[in-house]
Design a protein around this motif. Structure first.
Motif, PDB file in Angstrom:
ATOM      1  N   TYR B 238      -2.470 -18.218  23.890  1.00 57.96           N
ATOM      2  CA  TYR B 238      -1.531 -17.489  24.749  1.00 57.96           C
ATOM      3  C   TYR B 238      -0.202 -18.221  24.882  1.00 57.96           C
ATOM      4  O   TYR B 238       0.860 -17.620  24.744  1.00 57.96           O
ATOM      5  CB  TYR B 238      -2.176 -17.304  26.120  1.00 57.96           C
ATOM      6  CG  TYR B 238      -1.377 -16.460  27.076  1.00 57.96           C
ATOM      7  CD1 TYR B 238      -1.405 -15.078  26.982  1.00 57.96           C
ATOM      8  CD2 TYR B 238      -0.617 -17.046  28.084  1.00 57.96           C
ATOM      9  CE1 TYR B 238      -0.694 -14.296  27.870  1.00 57.96           C
ATOM     10  CE2 TYR B 238       0.106 -16.274  28.972  1.00 57.96           C
ATOM     11  CZ  TYR B 238       0.060 -14.897  28.859  1.00 57.96           C
ATOM     12  OH  TYR B 238       0.768 -14.132  29.738  1.00 57.96           O
ATOM     13  N   GLN B 242       3.159 -16.467  23.516  1.00 61.44           N
ATOM     14  CA  GLN B 242       4.173 -16.065  24.495  1.00 61.44           C
ATOM     15  C   GLN B 242       5.475 -16.847  24.316  1.00 61.44           C
ATOM     16  O   GLN B 242       6.559 -16.289  24.514  1.00 61.44           O
ATOM     17  CB  GLN B 242       3.651 -16.236  25.924  1.00 61.44           C
ATOM     18  CG  GLN B 242       2.505 -15.294  26.269  1.00 61.44           C
ATOM     19  CD  GLN B 242       2.872 -13.818  26.178  1.00 61.44           C
ATOM     20  OE1 GLN B 242       4.025 -13.446  26.208  1.00 61.44           O
ATOM     21  NE2 GLN B 242       1.872 -12.973  26.020  1.00 61.44           N
ATOM     22  N   THR B 244       6.649 -18.118  21.448  1.00 56.69           N
ATOM     23  CA  THR B 244       7.369 -17.633  20.264  1.00 56.69           C
ATOM     24  C   THR B 244       8.005 -16.272  20.553  1.00 56.69           C
ATOM     25  O   THR B 244       9.091 -15.983  20.077  1.00 56.69           O
ATOM     26  CB  THR B 244       6.455 -17.522  19.014  1.00 56.69           C
ATOM     27  OG1 THR B 244       5.233 -16.913  19.395  1.00 56.69           O
ATOM     28  CG2 THR B 244       6.187 -18.868  18.404  1.00 56.69           C
ATOM     29  N   ILE B 245       7.317 -15.461  21.340  1.00 57.31           N
ATOM     30  CA  ILE B 245       7.912 -14.170  21.721  1.00 57.31           C
ATOM     31  C   ILE B 245       9.192 -14.415  22.521  1.00 57.31           C
ATOM     32  O   ILE B 245      10.223 -13.779  22.288  1.00 57.31           O
ATOM     33  CB  ILE B 245       6.918 -13.314  22.550  1.00 57.31           C
ATOM     34  CG1 ILE B 245       5.769 -12.838  21.680  1.00 57.31           C
ATOM     35  CG2 ILE B 245       7.640 -12.099  23.157  1.00 57.31           C
ATOM     36  CD1 ILE B 245       4.682 -12.094  22.435  1.00 57.31           C
ATOM     37  N   GLN B 262      10.729 -12.792  29.492  1.00 58.86           N
ATOM     38  CA  GLN B 262       9.462 -13.498  29.275  1.00 58.86           C
ATOM     39  C   GLN B 262       9.241 -14.537  30.363  1.00 58.86           C
ATOM     40  O   GLN B 262       8.157 -14.659  30.898  1.00 58.86           O
ATOM     41  CB  GLN B 262       9.489 -14.203  27.921  1.00 58.86           C
ATOM     42  CG  GLN B 262       9.249 -13.310  26.758  1.00 58.86           C
ATOM     43  CD  GLN B 262       7.799 -12.872  26.670  1.00 58.86           C
ATOM     44  OE1 GLN B 262       7.473 -11.726  26.897  1.00 58.86           O
ATOM     45  NE2 GLN B 262       6.914 -13.800  26.360  1.00 58.86           N
ATOM     46  N   PHE B 267       5.318 -14.457  31.997  1.00 60.44           N
ATOM     47  CA  PHE B 267       4.507 -14.434  30.787  1.00 60.44           C
ATOM     48  C   PHE B 267       4.433 -15.824  30.164  1.00 60.44           C
ATOM     49  O   PHE B 267       3.501 -16.145  29.465  1.00 60.44           O
ATOM     50  CB  PHE B 267       5.066 -13.453  29.759  1.00 60.44           C
ATOM     51  CG  PHE B 267       4.789 -12.044  30.120  1.00 60.44           C
ATOM     52  CD1 PHE B 267       3.493 -11.547  29.986  1.00 60.44           C
ATOM     53  CD2 PHE B 267       5.763 -11.237  30.642  1.00 60.44           C
ATOM     54  CE1 PHE B 267       3.210 -10.253  30.351  1.00 60.44           C
ATOM     55  CE2 PHE B 267       5.484  -9.938  31.012  1.00 60.44           C
ATOM     56  CZ  PHE B 267       4.208  -9.451  30.864  1.00 60.44           C
TER      57      PHE B 267
END
Lengths: 620, 380
Positions: B238, B242, B244-245, B262, B267
């Motif tokens: 996770y 998250q 990298t997002i 984010q 997140f």
């Protein structure tokens, strides 16, 4: 020492050179690795940006489903039968509570919380997430809402939520027809479209609420909501509004329904009234009945047990599922069968001594009138309900022809009414007996089938629809309870189109007259078995009484009302339609354990027909 | 030599302005102090966003930064000779405390790292981060370089033992940093390439043994998750997914300060500490990230220059090791947050919220400044 120091000095230069070489290599390594980082970041932020943007948006926005408002239910005159009332529900969010037990204790001092409420609450707590709002009490009174509002400051994590709850303003009236909704159960979830029911809390379980669930439900809406990783709403964005379910108008006439239900007194039974011209069900009675409001937010176990275990079975819809022997109410149909098959002529008479015997058989088949009816033709046999005449007629007609002809009236088959769980009843036949009981058909069985006893089973709905077919002289329609649907925002409701069934075409249409005249005399003739109900009627009726045995008497045994315990007493039946020359209503009814049909069932029919026709008159 | 171009004023060091003279008297290096201050300010700006504008947190971090700079200033006043003199003793003290932690230390987050000294709790492994390279540099200082085989073995033992003890706590991240800082000294001391290659070849079976016998389950899981984050998207994977997002969705220009979805919608895990780079990257985009990398590059470049100009073997080795270790921090942190390296729990120097490692890093910059400024005083 000198040599050493010279060596060291030389080495010092070499070492510096070596070190510079090494730090250069390291610096190059640093640069390469920095470049690798930069490339990685470039890959993520520039090349793959769209991909990660999408993922990030997916994270961010969630579609929250919005429940549509359930369609309302009206009767044919626009009287509201099922509505949505805003009710207040007490909800707790466990994640926001400082201490669950303390909060519960505090709340209990303010409002009543039953053990059932607590049980359901604790069950839900295990299933839901900690920041979900979990209902503790439904249907708070205004006073309770006020009490909580005043103390809100010391109740963090507690909120009163207003939601629309189904409510049936007439309570138990017509509850078997309207049915009810209840909270969606685990079983329901398996069957329902998860998208469409994403926000819905109630689903139709019984009656119209179940049968027209699709129309009443409406379409789910969505709201785009920005959420954080814990699933908490942060901001609400645009969405699609839900489409409310269509309102529906039932063909039921609530006034007629009320008159019918009240006429039964304490008796159990069922009544179906149909408009023979379009198949509309005007009244659908099954007694005893129940309060559908009990089921909406979950019925408590004790009440449910009481309803379910009651010997009078209030949850059982007798009108659609009750299977009763039709008794003498079948005689007009059997008589018609005999006329059409030329088994008898209207003029043919036989002598009724009060009993009937088969050749080579000692058994006496008794007439209900011990002294007999004397010389009897078909019309008299119907009017006075002579059993002996029909014993003979049935035997001459034989079971096959009788079954073939009566099947045209829909006996032994579901009527196809737009309600669920209708049963088919039983029209006895040779094949049926061979198939079901692996036995041959005996002539004695034909005899009692002729007066609606034996294996015969009909539902009140079947009987009513068959009666309507006599009223229309063979024009048959599928009975239906839906009258019209009305989409919210559309001006005119859309009428339901009745479904026609195959007509009954007689070879000799004048046979209808013979039968209908005889039925007319049942009520208006001097010797009619229901002549009591014809008095002072503003219109002419046609009908037929019936009595269905709940248990068989031994030969020679006398049926004594006083000796037979109540639940074994005969069922009283009656079929009728009116006005004879222009039928507007056909009724079939049964009064359980009431005794003879003429005295106990026919008066109810009169009241029902009165109520309906008087209303019609006022309308004109 | 490249670095002279990066920092042009370096060429004019003989014609110093009054400001520079003052800095020199205070034993502070201009390039380092300005870059570090800039980095600290950037760190506070990002932390303000990452902590959802928590002023209390910001004040706390400012205080820590202040403490860090004070420690740096004080250390910079020491002469390299003093530092060298204390090297073995500092190591001995650090090592004793390290062993003490294993015996009586507090357990935090499932690992024994902290030594409670009354009101103060202290992480001896942090002290070791400075003491270890100091000891190895001291160990090589008065010997002939490149080191003899026996010296190399000796040095290896000297840094392998504390590294192992730290790994036992278990603190894989710090153990790696310790091993790296020791290795850097060895490398800079002129360890033969032949030996280096043999060492790398020996590392493979060592890693294999470590994997099977020397690692905790959670450490093994981290490595597996690193290799394929999708195996555990809601658990260990996770973090990486998250972050990298967060970075990827930042794009070229970023979502803007305080606008990172984010990070602000929770997140991003550990977004104030180890994963703060993702917040920075999401909000300031590729351009901002490049500037941040440049700032780190300037600091590392200046460190390398200081090392090359250091006058003794000891100062040279120590300065080189310190700046390369600093690079390792930056590289491992950004590498792990961007999904290049496994998650090992190393903070981003001066940006991540947290105290102990900040003080350690600032103390090591104090040493660098001492080396840079005392050299000049000696030469005049």
């Amino acid at each position: 020492m000198v040599q050493f120091s010279r060596l060291t000095l030389k080495d010092h230069f070499r070492e510096t050179h070596l070190f510079n070489h090494r730090i250069l290599v390291a610096g190059a390594g640093v640069m390469v690795l920095f470049l690798a980082l930069a490339i990685r970041i470039f890959y993520l932020q520039v090349i793959q940006h769209d991909h990660y943007s999408t993922l990030s948006e997916d994270n961010r926005y969630t579609l929250l489903p919005l429940a549509p408002t359930r369609g309302l239910i009206y009767d044919r005159n626009g009287i509201l039968l099922a509505q949505n009332l805003p009710t207040f529900t007490l909800e707790l969010t466990p994640a926001k509570l400082p201490n669950l037990n303390d909060t519960l204790k505090t709340l209990e001092q303010m409002i009543s919380i039953s053990l059932e409420d607590k049980k359901r609450f604790y069950k839900l707590i295990k299933k839901r997430r900690r920041f979900d709002s979990i209902p503790l009490r439904f249907r708070l009174s205004d006073e309770e809402v006020a009490r909580i509002a005043v103390n809100q400051y010391r109740l963090p994590g507690v909120r009163v939520n207003a939601e629309l709850t189904r409510h049936y303003p007439h309570g138990s009236l017509a509850s078997h027809a309207i049915g009810y909704v209840a909270r969606i159960s685990e079983d329901d979830l398996q069957k329902l479209d998860p998208t469409r029911y994403a926000a819905t809390r109630y689903v139709g379980k019984v009656g119209v609420e179940k049968a027209y669930e699709d129309i009443l439900h409406g379409e789910v809406g969505y709201q785009e909501v920005e959420i954080n990783a814990q699933g908490r709403e942060v901001e609400v964005r645009q969405g699609t509004l839900p489409v409310p379910g269509k309102n529906i108008y039932l063909s039921l006439d609530l006034n007629v329904q009320r008159v019918a239900e009240q006429s039964y007194g304490d008796y159990s039974g069922a009544l179906v009234a149909i408009d023979p011209n379009d198949g509309s069900i005007l009244a659908l009675v099954s007694l005893p009945t129940f309060d559908p409001n009990l089921f909406v937010n979950g019925i408590d176990t004790d009440t449910y047990q009481e309803l379910n275990a009651s010997p009078s079975q209030p949850l059982f819809n007798r009108a659609l599922q009750g299977r009763y022997p039709p008794g003498s109410t079948i005689k007009p149909f059997v008589g018609l069968a005999a006329l059409e098959n030329n088994t008898v002529t209207p003029e043919k008479t036989i002598y009724c001594p009060g009993y009937y015997t088969l050749k080579n058989d000692d058994r006496h088949y008794r007439d209900w009138r011990k002294e007999g009816h004397g010389q009897t033709n078909l019309a008299k046999a119907i009017t006075e309900s002579c059993d002996v005449y029909f014993y003979d007629l049935a035997l001459n007609l034989n079971i096959d022809k009788m079954q073939q002809f009566l099947a045209q009236f829909g006996f032994g088959k579901p009527t196809g009414v737009d309600l669920r769980d209708e049963v088919s009843g039983l029209l006895p036949s040779r094949e049926w007996k061979l198939r079901a009981q692996h036995q041959a058909w005996y002539p004695g069985e034909t005899i009692i089938t002729g007066i609606g006893q034996g294996y015969w089973l009909t539902t009140p709905l079947q009987l009513a629809n068959a009666t309507a077919a006599i009223a229309t002289r063979g024009h048959r329609l599928q009975p239906h309870i839906l009258h019209a649907t009305h989409e919210v925002g559309v001006e005119q409701p859309v009428d339901f189109t009745p479904v026609a069934l195959p007509d009954i075409n007689l070879k000799h249409p004048e046979n209808w007259d013979t039968i209908i005249n005889a039925m007319h005399n049942v009520i208006h003739g001097p010797n009619g078995t229901a002549r009591g109900i014809g008095v002072n009627a503003k219109y002419q009726m046609a009908g037929k009484t019936g009595t269905a045995q709940v248990f068989g008497l031994k030969e020679g045994e006398k049926y004594d009302v006083k000796k037979v315990s109540k639940h074994l007493r005969d069922h009283a039946l009656f079929i009728a339609f009116a006005p004879v020359d222009n039928p507007q209503i056909a009724v079939a009814l049964i009064v359980e354990n009431a005794g003879g049909g003429g005295a106990n069932a026919a008066p109810i029919a009169r009241k029902v027909i009165d109520a309906y026709l008087e209303e019609e008159e006022q309308d004109e | 030599m490249i670095f002279k171009r990066v920092i042009p004023e370096y060429a004019e060091e003989n014609r110093l302005s009054t400001g520079r003279r003052v800095l020199l008297l205070l034993h502070l290096d201009f390039t380092l102090i300005t870059s570090l201050l800039l980095l600290a300010v950037v760190g506070l700006i990002v932390l303000y966003s990452a902590s959802d504008q928590n002023m209390e947190l910001l004040a706390k971090q400012s205080l820590r930064l202040l403490l860090g700079f004070v420690v740096m200033f004080l250390v910079a006043q020491l002469t390299p000779e003093t530092i060298k003199y204390w090297s073995p003793w500092l190591f001995v003290i650090g090592f004793i405390m390290l062993v003490l932690v294993l015996v009586v230390g507090d357990v935090g987050k499932g690992a024994q790292r902290w030594l409670s000294l009354g009101v103060l709790s202290f992480q001896p492994s942090e002290l070791m981060k400075i003491a270890l390279p100091m000891l190895i540099a001291w160990y090589f200082a008065d010997t002939v370089l490149p080191p003899s085989f026996m010296r190399v073995i000796g040095a290896c033992l000297l840094f392998a033992v504390p590294t192992y003890v730290v790994a036992l706590q278990p603190d894989l991240g710090t153990a790696m940093v310790l091993a790296a800082s020791g290795t850097f000294v060895l490398f800079l001391a002129g360890l033969r390439w032949r030996t280096i290659i043999i060492g790398i070849l020996l590392l493979i079976p060592t890693l294999w043994i470590m994997w099977h016998y020397g690692m905790h389950d959670y450490q093994r899981k981290r490595v597996i998750t690193f290799l394929n984050p999708e195996t555990d998207p809601l658990g260990a994977g996770y973090h990486i997914i998250q972050s990298t997002i967060a970075i990827g969705s930042g794009g070229i220009y970023g979502k803007g300060w305080l606008e990172g979805t984010q990070s602000h919608l929770d997140f991003l895990p550990e977004r104030r500490t180890d994963f703060i780079f993702a917040v920075f990257s999401e909000e300031f985009g590729f351009l901002g990230t490049l500037l941040l990398l440049l700032l780190y590059a300037v600091i590392i470049g200046r460190g390398i220059v200081i090392a090359t100009q250091a006058q003794s073997t000891y100062t040279r080795l120590l300065a080189g090791s310190i700046i390369l270790t600093f690079f390792v921090y930056v590289f491992i942190n950004i590498g792990m947050v961007s999904g290049l390296l496994p998650v090992v729990g190393i903070p981003l120097p001066l940006i991540s919220f947290g105290g102990t490692s900040l003080v350690t890093i600032m103390a090591s910059f104090g040493i660098l400044m001492s080396i840079a400024t005392h050299r000049k005083l000696v030469s005049t």
